[in-house]
Design a protein around this motif. Structure first.
Motif, PDB file in Angstrom:
ATOM      1  N   ALA A  21       0.836  -1.207   0.000  1.00 29.64           N
ATOM      2  CA  ALA A  21       0.000   0.000   0.000  1.00 29.64           C
ATOM      3  C   ALA A  21       0.868   1.253   0.000  1.00 29.64           C
ATOM      4  O   ALA A  21       0.565   2.228  -0.700  1.00 29.64           O
ATOM      5  CB  ALA A  21      -0.939  -0.007   1.204  1.00 29.64           C
ATOM      6  N   ARG A  22       1.946   1.248   0.766  1.00 32.47           N
ATOM      7  CA  ARG A  22       2.841   2.405   0.830  1.00 32.47           C
ATOM      8  C   ARG A  22       3.509   2.643  -0.525  1.00 32.47           C
ATOM      9  O   ARG A  22       3.623   3.772  -0.987  1.00 32.47           O
ATOM     10  CB  ARG A  22       3.891   2.198   1.925  1.00 32.47           C
ATOM     11  N   GLU A  23       3.950   1.577  -1.190  1.00 34.34           N
ATOM     12  CA  GLU A  23       4.554   1.720  -2.521  1.00 34.34           C
ATOM     13  C   GLU A  23       3.551   2.326  -3.494  1.00 34.34           C
ATOM     14  O   GLU A  23       3.883   3.223  -4.270  1.00 34.34           O
ATOM     15  CB  GLU A  23       5.037   0.364  -3.035  1.00 34.34           C
ATOM     16  N   HIS A  24       2.320   1.843  -3.449  1.00 39.58           N
ATOM     17  CA  HIS A  24       1.267   2.370  -4.314  1.00 39.58           C
ATOM     18  C   HIS A  24       1.020   3.853  -4.012  1.00 39.58           C
ATOM     19  O   HIS A  24       0.916   4.671  -4.932  1.00 39.58           O
ATOM     20  CB  HIS A  24      -0.017   1.566  -4.122  1.00 39.58           C
ATOM     21  N   TYR A  25       0.943   4.200  -2.740  1.00 45.11           N
ATOM     22  CA  TYR A  25       0.703   5.592  -2.337  1.00 45.11           C
ATOM     23  C   TYR A  25       1.822   6.495  -2.851  1.00 45.11           C
ATOM     24  O   TYR A  25       1.571   7.583  -3.365  1.00 45.11           O
ATOM     25  CB  TYR A  25       0.586   5.690  -0.814  1.00 45.11           C
ATOM     26  N   ASN A  26       3.073   6.056  -2.724  1.00 42.56           N
ATOM     27  CA  ASN A  26       4.201   6.877  -3.175  1.00 42.56           C
ATOM     28  C   ASN A  26       4.167   7.101  -4.685  1.00 42.56           C
ATOM     29  O   ASN A  26       4.479   8.188  -5.157  1.00 42.56           O
ATOM     30  CB  ASN A  26       5.528   6.251  -2.743  1.00 42.56           C
TER      31      ASN A  26
END
Length: 135
Positions: free
Chosen positions: A96-101
């Motif tokens: 999720a963090r990779e997607h958000y970035n």
């Protein structure tokens, strides 16, 4: 996919073989993402949701409590396991963090482009009003 199906060996090909999905009827590693920013959501980023065949993770900034569900055992998502399944939480949160970035970079690029004022003719403005985009 065709090379894998024919069992032909190769060193490098751009892309991903669909053969596992064809054989099993599902993509084992597929993630689906969504975001929600509504009037009831009191966070800077809204709610970010990441889901694969095993888990659903919902998280946001500020005071939004993280939710994690094992959808293989709990398909109706009634038991939040964020405190008990630390490995699942770590895996889902990383994705999720990779997607958000990535989304953050895209928004930044869009904002730079959007600073340029668009010029519309009277006819275009009227059409936009009729479609409900302008008051």
């Amino acid at each position: 996919t065709i090379l894998d199906y024919l069992n032909i060996k190769y060193d490098y090909i751009q892309g991903k073989s669909l053969l596992p999905m064809i054989k099993t009827g599902r993509d084992e590693n597929r993630w689906v993402f969504s975001t929600f920013q509504g009037s009831q959501v009191k966070t800077r980023t809204g709610i970010i949701s990441a889901r694969n065949r095993d888990y659903t993770l919902m998280t946001g900034n500020d005071h939004y409590e993280m939710e994690l569900y094992d959808v293989t055992k709990d398909p109706k998502e009634t038991t939040n396991i964020k405190d008990t399944d630390k490995a699942g939480r770590k895996k889902c949160f990383k994705v999720a963090r990779e997607h958000y970035n990535i989304q953050k970079k895209i928004r930044g690029a869009f904002r730079k482009t959007a600073k340029k004022k668009a010029k519309y003719s009277k006819e275009e403005l009227e059409k936009l009003k009729q479609l409900g985009y302008l008051n």
